[in-house]
Design a protein around this motif. Structure first.
Motif, mmCIF file in Angstrom:
data_model
loop_
_atom_site.group_PDB
_atom_site.id
_atom_site.type_symbol
_atom_site.label_atom_id
_atom_site.label_comp_id
_atom_site.label_asym_id
_atom_site.label_seq_id
_atom_site.Cartn_x
_atom_site.Cartn_y
_atom_site.Cartn_z
ATOM 1 N N ALA A 20 -56.402 2.456 -4.370
ATOM 2 C CA ALA A 20 -55.985 1.498 -3.231
ATOM 3 C C ALA A 20 -54.177 1.578 -3.403
ATOM 4 O O ALA A 20 -53.784 1.627 -4.453
ATOM 5 N N LEU A 21 -53.749 1.266 -2.231
ATOM 6 C CA LEU A 21 -52.318 1.376 -2.386
ATOM 7 C C LEU A 21 -51.591 0.096 -1.582
ATOM 8 O O LEU A 21 -52.037 -0.397 -0.522
ATOM 9 N N PHE A 22 -50.470 -0.325 -2.270
ATOM 10 C CA PHE A 22 -49.766 -1.504 -1.496
ATOM 11 C C PHE A 22 -48.233 -1.156 -1.568
ATOM 12 O O PHE A 22 -47.591 -0.724 -2.492
ATOM 13 N N ALA A 23 -47.467 -1.413 -0.528
ATOM 14 C CA ALA A 23 -46.152 -1.009 -0.441
ATOM 15 C C ALA A 23 -45.780 -1.947 0.296
ATOM 16 O O ALA A 23 -46.124 -2.613 1.453
ATOM 17 N N VAL A 74 -41.171 -1.517 -2.901
ATOM 18 C CA VAL A 74 -42.011 -1.275 -3.742
ATOM 19 C C VAL A 74 -43.164 -0.504 -3.395
ATOM 20 O O VAL A 74 -43.705 -0.813 -2.169
ATOM 21 N N VAL A 75 -43.732 0.311 -4.269
ATOM 22 C CA VAL A 75 -45.049 0.850 -3.841
ATOM 23 C C VAL A 75 -45.932 1.155 -5.232
ATOM 24 O O VAL A 75 -45.214 1.375 -6.324
ATOM 25 N N PHE A 76 -47.175 0.638 -5.139
ATOM 26 C CA PHE A 76 -48.048 0.979 -6.658
ATOM 27 C C PHE A 76 -49.416 1.190 -6.078
ATOM 28 O O PHE A 76 -50.070 0.620 -4.967
ATOM 29 N N GLY A 77 -50.208 1.898 -6.863
ATOM 30 C CA GLY A 77 -51.626 1.811 -6.495
ATOM 31 C C GLY A 77 -52.461 0.844 -7.411
ATOM 32 O O GLY A 77 -51.760 0.429 -8.440
ATOM 33 N N PHE A 78 -53.676 0.779 -7.142
ATOM 34 C CA PHE A 78 -54.578 -0.405 -7.843
ATOM 35 C C PHE A 78 -55.844 0.049 -7.738
ATOM 36 O O PHE A 78 -56.210 1.001 -6.660
ATOM 37 N N ALA A 81 -61.555 -1.893 -6.005
ATOM 38 C CA ALA A 81 -62.227 -3.024 -5.935
ATOM 39 C C ALA A 81 -61.576 -4.425 -5.756
ATOM 40 O O ALA A 81 -62.111 -5.284 -5.431
ATOM 41 N N LEU A 82 -60.185 -4.272 -5.943
ATOM 42 C CA LEU A 82 -59.394 -5.698 -5.877
ATOM 43 C C LEU A 82 -58.729 -5.602 -4.421
ATOM 44 O O LEU A 82 -58.253 -6.676 -4.054
ATOM 45 N N LEU A 83 -59.157 -4.798 -3.425
ATOM 46 C CA LEU A 83 -58.658 -4.854 -2.100
ATOM 47 C C LEU A 83 -58.604 -6.017 -1.556
ATOM 48 O O LEU A 83 -57.896 -6.730 -0.875
ATOM 49 N N PRO A 84 -60.128 -6.674 -1.642
ATOM 50 C CA PRO A 84 -60.450 -8.013 -1.085
ATOM 51 C C PRO A 84 -59.434 -9.068 -1.309
ATOM 52 O O PRO A 84 -59.160 -9.848 -0.675
ATOM 53 N N PHE A 85 -58.928 -8.921 -2.616
ATOM 54 C CA PHE A 85 -58.104 -10.064 -3.167
ATOM 55 C C PHE A 85 -56.703 -9.760 -2.867
ATOM 56 O O PHE A 85 -55.931 -10.698 -2.742
ATOM 57 N N ARG A 113 -41.976 -6.091 5.232
ATOM 58 C CA ARG A 113 -42.877 -5.373 5.897
ATOM 59 C C ARG A 113 -43.919 -4.773 4.661
ATOM 60 O O ARG A 113 -43.402 -4.521 4.020
ATOM 61 N N ALA A 114 -45.380 -4.899 4.964
ATOM 62 C CA ALA A 114 -46.052 -4.483 3.864
ATOM 63 C C ALA A 114 -47.236 -3.702 4.495
ATOM 64 O O ALA A 114 -47.787 -3.828 5.559
ATOM 65 N N SER A 115 -47.741 -2.816 3.812
ATOM 66 C CA SER A 115 -48.839 -1.861 4.313
ATOM 67 C C SER A 115 -49.994 -1.845 3.059
ATOM 68 O O SER A 115 -49.533 -1.871 1.935
ATOM 69 N N VAL A 116 -51.313 -1.966 3.468
ATOM 70 C CA VAL A 116 -52.069 -1.901 2.709
ATOM 71 C C VAL A 116 -53.124 -0.335 2.933
ATOM 72 O O VAL A 116 -53.705 -0.416 4.068
ATOM 73 N N HIS A 117 -53.376 0.541 2.106
ATOM 74 C CA HIS A 117 -54.344 1.526 2.466
ATOM 75 C C HIS A 117 -55.113 1.934 1.251
ATOM 76 O O HIS A 117 -55.026 1.403 0.213
ATOM 77 N N VAL A 118 -55.981 2.934 1.502
ATOM 78 C CA VAL A 118 -56.707 3.187 0.234
ATOM 79 C C VAL A 118 -57.189 4.957 0.448
ATOM 80 O O VAL A 118 -57.164 5.371 1.962
#
Length: 304
Positions: A20-23, A74-78, A81-85, A113-118
């Motif tokens: 999962a990715l958040f930026a 910033v950008v990071f992976g995680f 399973a934690l995407l819902p939270f 601005r934020a983006s969420v992807h997997v």
């Protein structure tokens, strides 16, 4: 010794694990004085970490995968399973923290601005298509247009969620983020061959964004039936005066007063005169005067 370049389609290989990715990316960062670039660059990850802690995601904060400071974000992976939270409650908490900071700060406002992807990415460096797409989503026209159009006093965060995340976490019912809080958009990036279906989520929309809200489905159906049942002459009759409003419903926008902006967003739009009627395909909020379809302004017979 250089690493040999793998040849696609030559043989089958193990698929990298899904990440999962958040930026996030700051609005108008390059417009800041050079003196403020360093402090703001350090402030953004601090605010993100505060939100992770307050949202109960301390483990995620401590186990970020291939984190990077991009200067204006910033950008990071995680763990996927934690995407819902991350979708809920983290994004709302981050919006609250940004709002609290902006209300008391004497420095530049931090609006993100934020983006969420997997997608599949190697854990070693996180390089791959999924990471590239995360940044493309972050730079896409709709998320930029919404943040630019929204009040800086109220809207501090706009998030674009990839179709894959939306289907798995939101439509799957695994997150507290209800589908009705999201708006479907075509995510495109100027100058890039990138186009994906995505979803916008604005934790604190300002009044002008709320005014362009979703119409009841039955109202939309009645409007479509009426439009289909009238000839072109009747369809162009002036409607009785109604309060100025803009309604957004799926792929159709109906404007009682103002201007409907469609397609690519460019410069600021200035509108004066009577009511404007538009019926077309997709809506992009924000500045610009690129209009698709038929546009009618002013008295009957004044077509532009």
């Amino acid at each position: 010794m250089s690493t040999p370049m793998p040849t696609p389609y030559a043989e089958s290989r193990l698929l990298p694990p899904y990440q999962a990715l958040f930026a996030v990316d700051a609005k108008d960062f390059t417009g800041l004085p050079a003196l403020q670039h360093g402090p703001v660059s350090q402030l953004i990850p601090d605010l993100v970490d505060q939100a992770l802690d307050r949202a109960g995601l301390q483990d995620l904060r401590a186990s970020k995968r291939f984190p990077a400071n991009t200067g204006d974000g910033v950008v990071f992976g995680f763990d996927p399973a934690l995407l819902p939270f991350v979708l809920w409650p983290f994004l709302g908490v981050l919006d609250d923290i940004l709002g609290a900071y902006n209300r008391q700060s004497v420095g530049p406002r931090i609006r993100l601005r934020a983006s969420v992807h997997v997608g599949p990415l190697p854990e070693a460096d996180g390089n791959g298509t999924a990471r590239n797409d995360t940044h493309r989503l972050l730079d896409s026209r709709p998320v930029k247009a919404i943040l630019a159009a929204a009040s800086e006093e109220v809207t501090h965060l706009v998030t674009v969620i990839s179709q894959r995340v939306y289907e798995d976490a939101v439509l799957g019912g695994y997150t507290g983020l209800h589908p009705d809080r999201c708006v479907e958009v075509p995510a495109t990036v100027e100058g890039k061959s990138f186009a994906q279906r995505a979803w916008l989520y604005v934790p604190s929309p300002s009044g002008n964004l709320v005014q362009a809200g979703v119409r009841p489905r039955e109202d939309v159906a009645q409007h479509a039936d009426a439009a289909a049942g009238h000839g072109s002459g009747e369809a162009q009759e002036q409607h009785p005066a109604t309060p100025a409003s803009t309604h957004y419903s799926g792929n159709t926008q109906h404007v009682n007063e103002g201007a409907a902006v469609m397609g690519n967003v460019g410069r600021d739009i200035n509108h004066t005169g009577g009511s404007t009627s538009y019926r077309g395909t997709n809506q992009h909020w924000g500045g610009g005067d690129n209009v698709a379809g038929d546009k009618r302004i002013g008295e009957s017979g004044d077509h532009r």
